[in-house]
Design an enzyme around this catalytic site. Structure first.
Site, PDB file in Angstrom:
ATOM      1  N   SER A   1      -2.814   0.665  -4.263  1.00 30.14           N
ATOM      2  CA  SER A   1      -3.246   1.836  -3.485  1.00 30.14           C
ATOM      3  C   SER A   1      -4.592   2.362  -3.968  1.00 30.14           C
ATOM      4  O   SER A   1      -4.910   2.269  -5.149  1.00 30.14           O
ATOM      5  CB  SER A   1      -2.187   2.943  -3.640  1.00 30.14           C
ATOM      6  OG  SER A   1      -2.676   4.172  -3.169  1.00 30.14           O
ATOM      7  N   ALA A   2      -5.334   2.954  -3.041  1.00 32.23           N
ATOM      8  CA  ALA A   2      -6.608   3.590  -3.408  1.00 32.23           C
ATOM      9  C   ALA A   2      -6.385   4.971  -4.020  1.00 32.23           C
ATOM     10  O   ALA A   2      -7.290   5.552  -4.622  1.00 32.23           O
ATOM     11  CB  ALA A   2      -7.480   3.731  -2.161  1.00 32.23           C
TER      12      ALA A   2
ATOM     13  N   LYS B   1     -11.100  -1.045  -1.662  1.00 35.88           N
ATOM     14  CA  LYS B   1     -10.809  -1.890  -0.501  1.00 35.88           C
ATOM     15  C   LYS B   1     -11.975  -1.740   0.477  1.00 35.88           C
ATOM     16  O   LYS B   1     -12.473  -0.630   0.623  1.00 35.88           O
ATOM     17  CB  LYS B   1      -9.505  -1.443   0.173  1.00 35.88           C
ATOM     18  CG  LYS B   1      -8.255  -1.536  -0.719  1.00 35.88           C
ATOM     19  CD  LYS B   1      -7.058  -0.864  -0.047  1.00 35.88           C
ATOM     20  CE  LYS B   1      -5.863  -0.813  -0.976  1.00 35.88           C
ATOM     21  NZ  LYS B   1      -4.695  -0.119  -0.397  1.00 35.88           N
TER      22      LYS B   1
ATOM     23  N   GLU C   1       0.089  -3.359   4.650  1.00 39.69           N
ATOM     24  CA  GLU C   1      -1.066  -2.438   4.755  1.00 39.69           C
ATOM     25  C   GLU C   1      -1.135  -1.751   6.105  1.00 39.69           C
ATOM     26  O   GLU C   1      -0.787  -2.353   7.124  1.00 39.69           O
ATOM     27  CB  GLU C   1      -2.365  -3.235   4.592  1.00 39.69           C
ATOM     28  CG  GLU C   1      -3.038  -3.122   3.247  1.00 39.69           C
ATOM     29  CD  GLU C   1      -3.561  -1.713   2.933  1.00 39.69           C
ATOM     30  OE1 GLU C   1      -3.615  -0.873   3.845  1.00 39.69           O
ATOM     31  OE2 GLU C   1      -3.921  -1.458   1.773  1.00 39.69           O
ATOM     32  N   ASP C   2      -1.618  -0.503   6.107  1.00 35.39           N
ATOM     33  CA  ASP C   2      -1.788   0.209   7.384  1.00 35.39           C
ATOM     34  C   ASP C   2      -3.250   0.464   7.714  1.00 35.39           C
ATOM     35  O   ASP C   2      -3.541   1.019   8.770  1.00 35.39           O
ATOM     36  CB  ASP C   2      -1.070   1.573   7.345  1.00 35.39           C
ATOM     37  CG  ASP C   2      -1.812   2.554   6.465  1.00 35.39           C
ATOM     38  OD1 ASP C   2      -2.157   2.165   5.322  1.00 35.39           O
ATOM     39  OD2 ASP C   2      -2.085   3.681   6.903  1.00 35.39           O
TER      40      ASP C   2
ATOM     41  N   LYS D   1      -8.557   6.447   6.295  1.00 32.19           N
ATOM     42  CA  LYS D   1      -7.391   5.673   5.846  1.00 32.19           C
ATOM     43  C   LYS D   1      -7.830   4.521   4.943  1.00 32.19           C
ATOM     44  O   LYS D   1      -8.689   3.724   5.321  1.00 32.19           O
ATOM     45  CB  LYS D   1      -6.603   5.149   7.046  1.00 32.19           C
ATOM     46  CG  LYS D   1      -5.885   6.281   7.753  1.00 32.19           C
ATOM     47  CD  LYS D   1      -4.914   5.795   8.806  1.00 32.19           C
ATOM     48  CE  LYS D   1      -4.169   6.986   9.391  1.00 32.19           C
ATOM     49  NZ  LYS D   1      -3.381   6.638  10.558  1.00 32.19           N
TER      50      LYS D   1
ATOM     51  N   THR E   1       1.517  10.185   4.205  1.00 35.78           N
ATOM     52  CA  THR E   1       0.725  11.233   3.549  1.00 35.78           C
ATOM     53  C   THR E   1      -0.590  11.491   4.278  1.00 35.78           C
ATOM     54  O   THR E   1      -1.285  12.451   3.938  1.00 35.78           O
ATOM     55  CB  THR E   1       0.430  10.839   2.093  1.00 35.78           C
ATOM     56  OG1 THR E   1       0.236   9.438   2.068  1.00 35.78           O
ATOM     57  CG2 THR E   1       1.561  11.209   1.165  1.00 35.78           C
TER      58      THR E   1
ATOM     59  N   ASP F   1       0.878  -1.162   0.000  1.00 41.87           N
ATOM     60  CA  ASP F   1       0.000   0.000   0.000  1.00 41.87           C
ATOM     61  C   ASP F   1       0.929   1.229   0.000  1.00 41.87           C
ATOM     62  O   ASP F   1       2.132   1.099   0.254  1.00 41.87           O
ATOM     63  CB  ASP F   1      -0.872  -0.038   1.267  1.00 41.87           C
ATOM     64  CG  ASP F   1      -1.715   1.202   1.422  1.00 41.87           C
ATOM     65  OD1 ASP F   1      -2.365   1.613   0.442  1.00 41.87           O
ATOM     66  OD2 ASP F   1      -1.708   1.795   2.533  1.00 41.87           O
ATOM     67  N   LEU F   2       0.411   2.385  -0.318  1.00 42.98           N
ATOM     68  CA  LEU F   2       1.264   3.585  -0.383  1.00 42.98           C
ATOM     69  C   LEU F   2       1.132   4.455   0.880  1.00 42.98           C
ATOM     70  O   LEU F   2       2.042   4.549   1.706  1.00 42.98           O
ATOM     71  CB  LEU F   2       0.896   4.410  -1.624  1.00 42.98           C
ATOM     72  CG  LEU F   2       1.624   5.744  -1.749  1.00 42.98           C
ATOM     73  CD1 LEU F   2       3.095   5.538  -2.062  1.00 42.98           C
ATOM     74  CD2 LEU F   2       0.966   6.607  -2.831  1.00 42.98           C
ATOM     75  N   ASP F   3      -0.049   5.095   0.994  1.00 35.21           N
ATOM     76  CA  ASP F   3      -0.266   6.063   2.079  1.00 35.21           C
ATOM     77  C   ASP F   3      -0.231   5.366   3.436  1.00 35.21           C
ATOM     78  O   ASP F   3      -1.004   4.453   3.685  1.00 35.21           O
ATOM     79  CB  ASP F   3      -1.632   6.750   1.895  1.00 35.21           C
ATOM     80  CG  ASP F   3      -1.694   7.587   0.622  1.00 35.21           C
ATOM     81  OD1 ASP F   3      -0.775   8.369   0.381  1.00 35.21           O
ATOM     82  OD2 ASP F   3      -2.683   7.439  -0.132  1.00 35.21           O
TER      83      ASP F   3
HETATM   84  C1  BG6 Z   1      -5.648   6.087   0.336  1.00 30.66           C
HETATM   85  C2  BG6 Z   1      -5.625   6.949   1.584  1.00 30.66           C
HETATM   86  O1  BG6 Z   1      -4.384   5.478   0.149  1.00 30.66           O
HETATM   87  O2  BG6 Z   1      -5.950   6.891  -0.806  1.00 30.66           O
HETATM   88  C3  BG6 Z   1      -6.954   7.670   1.724  1.00 30.66           C
HETATM   89  O3  BG6 Z   1      -5.379   6.131   2.710  1.00 30.66           O
HETATM   90  C4  BG6 Z   1      -7.233   8.463   0.473  1.00 30.66           C
HETATM   91  O4  BG6 Z   1      -6.933   8.490   2.862  1.00 30.66           O
HETATM   92  C5  BG6 Z   1      -7.211   7.552  -0.752  1.00 30.66           C
HETATM   93  O5  BG6 Z   1      -8.498   9.097   0.562  1.00 30.66           O
HETATM   94  C6  BG6 Z   1      -7.441   8.301  -2.058  1.00 30.66           C
HETATM   95  O6  BG6 Z   1      -6.360   9.144  -2.297  1.00 30.66           O
HETATM   96  P1  BG6 Z   1      -6.296  10.279  -3.401  1.00 30.66           P
HETATM   97  O7  BG6 Z   1      -4.835  10.643  -3.441  1.00 30.66           O
HETATM   98  O8  BG6 Z   1      -6.743   9.649  -4.708  1.00 30.66           O
HETATM   99  O9  BG6 Z   1      -7.188  11.377  -2.989  1.00 30.66           O
HETATM  100 MG    MG Z   2      -2.728   3.170   3.573  1.00 29.33          MG
END
Ligand code: BG6
Ligand code: MG
Length: 220
Positions: free
Chosen positions: A114-115, A145, A169-170, A45, A17, A9-11
């Site tokens: 990642s989302a 997810k 994953e977090d 998250k 972030t 996962d990224l964030d």
């Molecule tokens: C997820 C974050 O990785 O991405 C969420 O944990 C965030 O908080 C989601 O809303 C969407 O991110 P973005 O960058 O497309 O607004």
């Molecule tokens: Mg995350």
């Protein structure tokens, strides 16, 4: 098929972030005249931008037309990207490069799941993009997810069977997504919150080579 793959996962896993998401959502909440707390931010998250705005408007009991909703989505992201522009390599979370280097040196396929629709941009900003054999992000999925779609697409491109994939994953929804994909889930963060993960670590500094070697051997 390749033997074993690793999906990040990224964030909150590679970079912190969440604090920038928080600031951007808080700016919008301030403008709309209600409080947005760190506790509220926990609910965001792993959750898509659209769903986050829906939750935010519920918190503030704000009604919006479709046009207004879309405008706020853009506004939040413009604000968020202004924070991202200033990001540096020093904001990579501790020991993430060590783990990525270990996996790369041992020729394991590496994916991002990642989302976020900003994932590529962030990986470029912090100079990590070259580690990834596939990047699956919010632009590539139709189901968020805890649906396993994001990780299953990554596994397919990496040519690794789902049960031989390890996911870092977090977020609760992210751990659920990995479990729903029948992958090995590693929770990064609070073990109580991420109690459904197969393994738990506070952060990557706790993940040593003996652990990784043992995990790899158990999957081989
Ligand atoms: C997820 C974050 O990785 O991405 C969420 O944990 C965030 O908080 C989601 O809303 C969407 O991110 P973005 O960058 O497309 O607004
Ligand atoms: Mg995350």
């Amino acid at each position: 098929m390749k033997e074993i793959g690793f999906i990040f996962d990224l964030d909150g896993v590679i970079v912190d972030t969440a604090k920038y998401h928080y600031l951007a959502w808080k700016n919008l909440a301030d403008q709309l005249g209600f409080e947005f707390t760190h506790e509220h931010n926990e609910l965001f998250k792993g959750v898509s931008r659209k769903k986050c705005l829906e939750i935010l408007l519920e918190i503030g009991k704000v009604e919006a037309s479709q046009d207004q909703f879309d405008a706020w989505m853009i506004e939040k992201n413009v604000d968020y990207l202004a924070y991202i522009e200033k990001m540096k390599e020093s904001e990579i979370l501790p020991d993430v490069p060590r783990i990525l280097n270990f996996l790369k040196e041992n020729n394991f396929p590496i994916g991002l799941g990642s989302a976020s629709k900003n994932a590529r941009h962030i990986l470029e900003k912090v100079n990590l993009i070259h580690f990834f054999d596939v990047i699956v992000d919010g632009n590539n999925v139709t189901k968020a997810k805890p649906d396993p779609q994001v990780f299953l697409i990554a596994a397919e491109v990496l040519e690794v069977n789902a049960e031989k994939c390890v996911v870092f994953e977090d977020a609760i929804a992210g751990v659920q997504a990995a479990n729903n994909a029948e992958m090995i889930s590693i929770g990064i963060g609070d073990a109580e919150i991420l109690s459904h993960a197969d393994y738990n670590f506070d952060d990557f500094t706790q993940i040593d080579t003996p652990f990784l070697t043992k995990l790899i051997n158990s999957l081989a």
